[in-house]
Design a protein around this motif. Structure first.
Motif, mmCIF file in Angstrom:
data_model
loop_
_atom_site.group_PDB
_atom_site.id
_atom_site.type_symbol
_atom_site.label_atom_id
_atom_site.label_comp_id
_atom_site.label_asym_id
_atom_site.label_seq_id
_atom_site.Cartn_x
_atom_site.Cartn_y
_atom_site.Cartn_z
ATOM 1 N N MET A 1 -7.627 -3.425 5.616
ATOM 2 C CA MET A 1 -6.767 -4.156 4.690
ATOM 3 C C MET A 1 -6.474 -3.398 3.529
ATOM 4 S SD MET A 1 -6.208 -7.506 5.068
ATOM 5 C CE MET A 1 -6.805 -8.995 3.819
ATOM 6 N N ARG A 2 -5.244 -3.191 3.105
ATOM 7 C CA ARG A 2 -4.741 -2.485 2.084
ATOM 8 C C ARG A 2 -4.213 -3.371 0.961
ATOM 9 N NH1 ARG A 2 -1.440 1.662 1.180
ATOM 10 N NH2 ARG A 2 -0.210 1.323 2.845
ATOM 11 N N LYS A 3 -3.858 -3.161 -0.229
ATOM 12 C CA LYS A 3 -3.072 -3.920 -1.212
ATOM 13 C C LYS A 3 -1.866 -3.075 -1.617
ATOM 14 C CE LYS A 3 -6.072 -6.358 -4.083
ATOM 15 N NZ LYS A 3 -6.714 -6.435 -5.234
ATOM 16 N N LYS A 4 -0.707 -3.826 -1.669
ATOM 17 C CA LYS A 4 0.389 -3.173 -2.077
ATOM 18 C C LYS A 4 0.901 -3.941 -2.941
ATOM 19 C CE LYS A 4 2.713 -0.113 1.486
ATOM 20 N NZ LYS A 4 3.517 0.003 2.279
ATOM 21 N N VAL A 5 1.624 -3.123 -3.913
ATOM 22 C CA VAL A 5 2.534 -4.068 -5.055
ATOM 23 C C VAL A 5 4.153 -3.813 -4.699
ATOM 24 C CG1 VAL A 5 3.085 -4.373 -7.518
ATOM 25 C CG2 VAL A 5 0.791 -3.607 -6.740
ATOM 26 N N PHE A 6 4.544 -4.919 -4.228
ATOM 27 C CA PHE A 6 6.070 -4.915 -4.061
ATOM 28 C C PHE A 6 6.886 -5.412 -5.336
ATOM 29 C CE2 PHE A 6 4.311 -5.428 0.270
ATOM 30 C CZ PHE A 6 4.999 -4.111 0.807
ATOM 31 N N GLN A 7 8.103 -4.629 -5.408
ATOM 32 C CA GLN A 7 8.923 -5.207 -6.301
ATOM 33 C C GLN A 7 10.249 -5.548 -5.526
ATOM 34 O OE1 GLN A 7 11.230 -2.433 -8.714
ATOM 35 N NE2 GLN A 7 10.253 -3.110 -10.576
ATOM 36 N N GLY A 28 2.140 -16.001 7.891
ATOM 37 C CA GLY A 28 0.639 -15.711 7.717
ATOM 38 C C GLY A 28 0.553 -14.293 6.838
ATOM 39 N N TYR A 29 1.413 -13.855 6.022
ATOM 40 C CA TYR A 29 1.191 -12.807 5.107
ATOM 41 C C TYR A 29 0.463 -13.418 3.748
ATOM 42 C CZ TYR A 29 5.274 -10.813 7.598
ATOM 43 O OH TYR A 29 6.059 -10.452 8.465
ATOM 44 N N GLY A 53 -2.839 -6.537 3.599
ATOM 45 C CA GLY A 53 -2.890 -6.382 4.917
ATOM 46 C C GLY A 53 -3.075 -5.107 5.445
ATOM 47 N N ASP A 54 -3.090 -5.027 6.843
ATOM 48 C CA ASP A 54 -2.980 -3.760 7.242
ATOM 49 C C ASP A 54 -1.691 -3.100 7.525
ATOM 50 O OD1 ASP A 54 -1.635 -4.477 9.511
ATOM 51 O OD2 ASP A 54 -3.357 -5.062 10.764
ATOM 52 N N ASP A 55 -1.627 -1.839 7.653
ATOM 53 C CA ASP A 55 -0.248 -1.080 7.334
ATOM 54 C C ASP A 55 0.819 -1.652 8.136
ATOM 55 O OD1 ASP A 55 -1.378 0.582 5.839
ATOM 56 O OD2 ASP A 55 -1.785 2.428 7.440
ATOM 57 N N ASP A 56 0.539 -2.200 9.510
ATOM 58 C CA ASP A 56 1.590 -2.657 10.272
ATOM 59 C C ASP A 56 2.225 -4.011 9.534
ATOM 60 O OD1 ASP A 56 1.461 -0.965 12.030
ATOM 61 O OD2 ASP A 56 0.506 -2.018 13.725
ATOM 62 N N ILE A 57 1.131 -4.821 8.976
ATOM 63 C CA ILE A 57 1.575 -6.049 8.227
ATOM 64 C C ILE A 57 2.482 -5.688 6.906
ATOM 65 C CG2 ILE A 57 0.876 -8.007 7.084
ATOM 66 C CD1 ILE A 57 0.191 -8.534 9.957
ATOM 67 N N LEU A 58 2.225 -4.679 6.436
ATOM 68 C CA LEU A 58 2.653 -4.278 5.017
ATOM 69 C C LEU A 58 4.091 -3.786 5.372
ATOM 70 C CD1 LEU A 58 -0.549 -2.879 3.105
ATOM 71 C CD2 LEU A 58 0.870 -4.818 2.521
ATOM 72 N N GLU A 59 4.074 -3.156 6.409
ATOM 73 C CA GLU A 59 5.469 -2.683 6.676
ATOM 74 C C GLU A 59 6.251 -3.727 7.115
ATOM 75 O OE1 GLU A 59 5.463 0.417 9.928
ATOM 76 O OE2 GLU A 59 7.575 -0.085 10.614
ATOM 77 N N GLN A 60 5.833 -4.867 8.015
ATOM 78 C CA GLN A 60 6.596 -5.971 8.440
ATOM 79 C C GLN A 60 6.837 -6.790 7.306
ATOM 80 O OE1 GLN A 60 7.946 -7.944 11.203
ATOM 81 N NE2 GLN A 60 8.136 -5.904 11.730
ATOM 82 N N ILE A 61 6.208 -6.777 6.215
ATOM 83 C CA ILE A 61 6.524 -7.633 4.896
ATOM 84 C C ILE A 61 7.636 -6.968 4.410
ATOM 85 C CG2 ILE A 61 5.731 -7.976 2.638
ATOM 86 C CD1 ILE A 61 2.871 -8.591 3.621
#
Ligand SMILES: Cc1ncc(C[n+]2csc(CCOP(=O)(O)OP(=O)(O)O)c2C)c(N)n1
Lengths: 166, 547
Positions: A1-7, A28-29, A53-61
Motif C-alpha cells: 500500500m502506498r499513498k498518493k496525493v492527486f490534484q 473500492g478505491y 492502494g498498490d501501484d496498479d490501483i493507484l494507476e487505475q485511479i
C-alpha cells in the motif's frame, strides 16, 4: 500500500463532486482525504485527494478519474515537488489550570487559539499532515472534545506543471 | 419554439431516424413536438426494450440509438437497458422526462432521481435546468455517446423546461468541451513498436473484440491480418469480425470458446488484443497471458489498458485509424509454421466436434428432442449470407457463440451484462436499421418470456425479425450450473409447460414452426426463414443438454 496525493481539476458542473466520489466508492478505491474548492477561474474546481492502494490501483485511479467527462486534468502531487497543507480545528477541555499548558504547546506549533470558553479552548493549526498528526499526539494527555480536519490541499511548486485554461 | 420543439430539432440536426420509447405525462411535450417531424417513433411494450432496440439499431448502423421515456417508473424501467448498453459500449442517447423542475427533490408523484441512479453506468448524464441549454447539451450528448469509448448518455428534462419558450435556436457546429477529448490517433512510436515486435515474433496472434465493430474497423483489421498472414481469435463481442471459416480464424476464446482458440492463445509468443478487454469471461487468468509473451493492448479507452494485466505495449486510439497506420507499414514476416500448427489443432478440434455431432443427431446420446448444436449450425447455414444473428443469454447463447456459422453477417449478443431478454428487442432494432437484411433472434424459453410482450410491437409495426425459441422448459444455464456445482440439487429453474407458443403465435397472427427432433431440421428452418409472415420457430431440446 502506498499513498498518493492527486490534484484534480474539474469543470464546475452540477454533481461533479459526487461523480468523483462515486467513482472511488463503487470501484473500492480508498480515499484518505478529499478537499475541494473553486479555483481563481470560477468555471473550475480543484480537488485534492489522498488515496491509498498498490501501484496498479493507484494507476487505475488516475486513468478512471481522467476518463470522467468533467475532468480536465489529474496529476500526482509528488512530495518532493509540492507543498501540502491541512487545517485542523481542535477543541480541547481546558480549565484555568490547564489553559497555559495548552497555549504553550500551541505556540510551539505556531497554531493559534481561536476561541476561549471557561472550560475549553479552540485551536487552529495549519501544516502538512505530519505536523498536524504530531500536534495531535502532543495533545494526548488532554481531552479532545471535538476535532475537524479539512483534508489536505496541495499545489505543485514553481510554474512548470500549471495547467493553463483556455 | 418550446423546449420540446428544440429537442426534436436537435434530433433532426443529428439525423436521427427513429426514437424508441414509451410516453407518460412528463415526456408528452416531447412526443407532441415529434409529430411535426419525419422522425419515426416506435412504441415498445416495456422501456427496457426501447434501450435494447436502440442498441440493436446502433450496432447495425454504427450510429447513436435514441430512446425517450417518461419520468419515475418509465425511467426506472429503462435502467437495465442502459446498463446493458454501457457494458457493451453502445452509443445511445436516452431522454427521460422529469417532474417540474421547481418540484424536483421533493418526492412528488413519479419523481425519481434517474441521473443519480444510473450514474455508474452511463458515460455522462445531464439534468436540463434551462431550455436555452438544450442545443448545447444535445450536441455534447451525441458527441460523447459516439466518440472515444462509446456508451449511453442520459438527458433528464423536467416537463416545465420542455414547455418553456426558447427565443432562438442555434445548433452548435461542434461540441466545445473543455474537458472531454478522447484520443483518436494512435501514437506513431507505439505503432511502429508493435510492427517491430510483430516482425520479431514467431507465433503472434490477434484477439479481436467488440471494439472492432464499434470502430467500424472490420475491413482494416482483416486486410492487415490477410496481408501479413497473422492468425486471429476473438472474444464473444468480437464474433463476426472474422467470417467463421476464414482460413486465419481460430474461433472464440474463453471458458465457452473453442479449445483450439485457447490453445492458440496459450502457445503464442505475442498476443495483440484489439478492442477487447482482458476480461474475466475471455481470459480466466490474465496473468498467464503475459507469461513468455509480448502483450500488445490496443484500445480506445486508456483505462481498459492495464486494468487486468500490464501489457508490454499499450496503444491507445481508434482501432480503424490505428490499423490504417498498420496497413501503411511494410514488414517481413513468415508465420507459416505457426499457422500450420494452428491449422492442425483446428482440424483436430473440428473433426472431434463433427464426430460428436454425428453421434448426437443419430440419437446415440440418449437426449430427447433436437440437438441444439446441430440446430444452430443448420440454422446459421440456412440464413442469408449477410444476415444478423442475435443471441440471447443462457445455454442458447453459448451454443450460438460456439456453433453459429457467420459468413458476411453480423453476430450480436449482450456480452458485458448478459441481460436475458436482449435478443428480441435488439433484433427489432437491427431490422429497423436495415430492413433489407435478414435478422434472426435466438433465445431460450426463459429469455423469451421476459420480452414476449414485444411480439405486439413487431406485429404492429410489421418488423419482420425472425424469432427462434430453444425450448428446454428450464432456465438451462442455471440448471447446468446446479448440475455441476450442486449435484443436481435443482432449485427454481423449472419453467413448466407454458406458454403454448403455437397458441401465442395465433394471438399475434404469426406463423408457428417447430423442430422436435433431428429429422428435417433444415426443411423446417428453410420454411421458417422463407415465410413472409412473422413467425416463431420453437425448438424442443432436452433439459439435460449441457453447453
Ligand atoms: C435478467 C436476467 N436475469 C437472470 C439472469 C441469470 N441467468 C443467466 S442464464 C439464465 C437462464 C436462461 O434461461 P433460458 O432463457 O431459458 O435459456 P437457456 O439457458 O435455457 O438456454 C439465467 C436465469 C440473467 N442473465 N439475466
Amino acid at each position: 500500500m502506498r499513498k498518493k496525493v492527486f490534484q484534480i481539476l474539474v469543470d464546475n458542473t452540477p454533481g461533479v463532486l459526487s461523480r468523483i466520489s462515486g467513482l472511488f466508492s463503487r470501484r473500492g478505491y480508498n480515499i484518505e482525504s478529499i478537499s475541494a474548492g473553486v479555483t481563481a477561474d470560477p468555471r473550475f474546481t480543484r480537488i485534492t485527494i489522498v488515496a491509498s492502494g498498490d501501484d496498479d490501483i493507484l494507476e487505475q485511479i488516475e486513468k478512471q478519474v481522467r476518463k470522467l467527462v468533467d475532468v480536465r486534468d489529474i496529476r500526482e502531487l509528488k512530495p518532493e515537488e509540492s507543498v501540502y497543507r491541512e487545517l485542523a480545528m481542535i477543541k480541547v477541555r481546558a480549565d484555568d489550570n490547564m489553559r497555559q499548558n495548552v497555549i504553550a504547546v500551541t505556540n510551539i506549533f505556531r497554531g493559534s487559539i481561536i476561541d476561549v470558553a471557561p472550560d475549553s479552548l479552540m485551536i487552529e493549526i495549519t501544516g502538512n499532515q505530519g505536523k498536524v498528526d504530531a500536534f495531535l499526539r502532543l495533545l494526548h494527555g488532554y481531552e479532545i472534545l471535538e476535532l475537524a480536519r479539512t483534508g489536505i490541499a496541495g499545489l505543485g511548486r514553481g510554474t512548470e506543471h500549471i495547467v493553463y485554461i483556455d | 419554439m418550446t423546449g420540446a420543439d428544440a429537442i426534436v430539432k436537435c434530433l433532426e440536426q443529428e439525423h436521427v431516424e427513429v426514437v424508441f420509447g414509451y410516453p407518460g405525462v412528463a415526456i408528452t411535450p416531447f412526443y407532441n413536438s415529434i409529430l411535426s417531424t419525419d422522425i419515426r417513433t416506435i412504441l415498445v411494450r416495456q422501456e427496457q426494450n426501447a434501450a435494447h432496440a436502440a442498441s440493436g439499431y446502433a450496432r447495425i448502423t454504427g450510429r447513436t440509438g435514441v430512446v425517450a421515456v417518461t419520468s419515475g417508473p418509465g425511467a426506472e424501467n429503462l435502467i437495465t437497458g442502459i446498463a446493458t448498453a454501457f457494458a457493451d459500449s453502445i452509443p445511445m442517447v436516452c431522454i427521460t422526462g422529469q417532474v417540474d423542475s421547481k418540484l424536483m427533490g421533493s418526492d412528488v408523484f413519479q419523481e425519481a432521481d434517474i441521473s443519480g441512479a444510473v450514474e455508474s453506468f452511463v458515460k455522462y448524464s445531464y439534468i436540463v435546468r434551462d431550455a436555452k441549454d438544450i442545443p448545447r447539451i444535445f450536441k455534447e450528448a451525441f458527441h460523447i455517446a459516439a466518440t472515444g469509448r462509446k456508451g449511453p448518455v442520459l438527458i433528464d428534462i423536467p416537463i416545465d423546461i420542455q414547455e418553456d419558450n426558447l427565443n432562438k435556436f442555434v445548433y452548435p457546429e461542434d461540441a466545445k468541451m473543455r474537458t472531454y477529448k478522447p484520443t483518436v490517433q494512435g501514437h506513431i512510436v507505439q505503432i511502429k513498436k508493435v510492427i517491430r515486435e510483430l516482425s520479431k515474433a514467431k507465433r503472434p496472434i490477434l484477439c479481436v473484440g467488440g471494439g472492432v465493430h464499434l470502430s467500424g474497423a472490420k475491413d482494416e483489421v482483416i486486410a492487415f491480418v490477410e496481408k501479413n498472414r497473422i492468425p486471429v481469435v476473438c472474444t464473444m463481442m468480437g464474433l463476426s469480425v472474422m467470417p467463421t471459416h476464414h482460413p486465419l480464424f481460430y474461433g472464440m476464446v474463453g471458458n465457452n470458446g473453442q479449445a483450439y482458440g485457447n490453445r492458440a492463445m496459450n502457445q503464442a509468443d505475442m498476443i495483440v488484443m484489439v478492442g477487447a478487454r482482458v476480461a474475466d469471461r475471455s481470459i480466466s487468468q490474465p496473468d498467464l497471458i503475459t507469461e513468455n509473451k509480448v502483450l500488445v493492448h490496443i484500445d480506445v479507452d486508456p483505462a481498459e489498458i492495464g486494468k487486468n494485466t500490464q501489457p508490454a505495449i499499450p496503444l491507445v486510439g481508434d482501432i480503424g485509424s490505428i490499423f490504417k497506420n498498420f496497413n501503411e507499414l511494410e514488414y517481413e514476416s513468415d508465420y507459416s509454421e505457426w499457422v500450420d500448427v494452428l491449422n492442425k489443432y483446428r482440424t483436430e478440434g473440428e473433426n472431434r466436434k463433427s464426430a460428436a455431432l454425428k453421434m448426437a443427431v443419430t440419437n446415440q446420446s440418449r437426449m430427447q428432442g433436437a440437438d441444439p448444436v446441430a440446430f444452430i449450425r443448420t440454422l446459421s447455414l440456412a440464413m442469408e449470407e449477410d444476415a444478423v444473428y442475435v443471441a440471447d443469454v443462457g445455454q442458447n447463447q453459448l451454443w450460438s457463440c460456439a456453433n453459429c456459422v457467420i459468413r458476411k453477417g453480423r453476430f450480436m449478443t449482450s456480452g458485458g451484462m448478459g441481460t436475458m431478454g436482449y435478443a428480441i428487442p435488439a433484433a427489432m432494432g437491427a431490422k429497423i436499421a436495415d430492413p433489407s437484411r435478414q435478422v434472426v433472434a435466438v433465445c431460450g424459453d426463459g429469455g423469451f418470456q421476459m420480452v414476449m410482450m414485444e411480439l405486439g410491437t413487431m406485429r404492429q409495426y410489421d418488423i419482420q425479425a425472425k424469432v427462434v425459441v430453444i425450448r428446454n422448459k428450464v432456465l438451462g444455464l442455471v440448471r447446468q450450473y446446479q448440475h455441476y456445482h450442486y449435484h443436481d440439487h435443482f432449485s427454481v429453474i423449472d419453467l413448466g409447460d407454458y406458454p403454448r407458443i403455437d397458441r401465442l403465435t395465433e394471438a399475434y397472427d404469426m406463423h408457428y414452426y417447430k423442430v422436435e427432433d433431428n429429422q428435417n431440421i433444415r426443411k423446417v428452418v428453410d420454411a421458417f426463414l422463407d415465410d413472409p409472415v412473422s413467425s416463431i420457430l420453437e425448438v424442443f431440446i432436452d433439459p439435460n443438454e449441457t453447453a
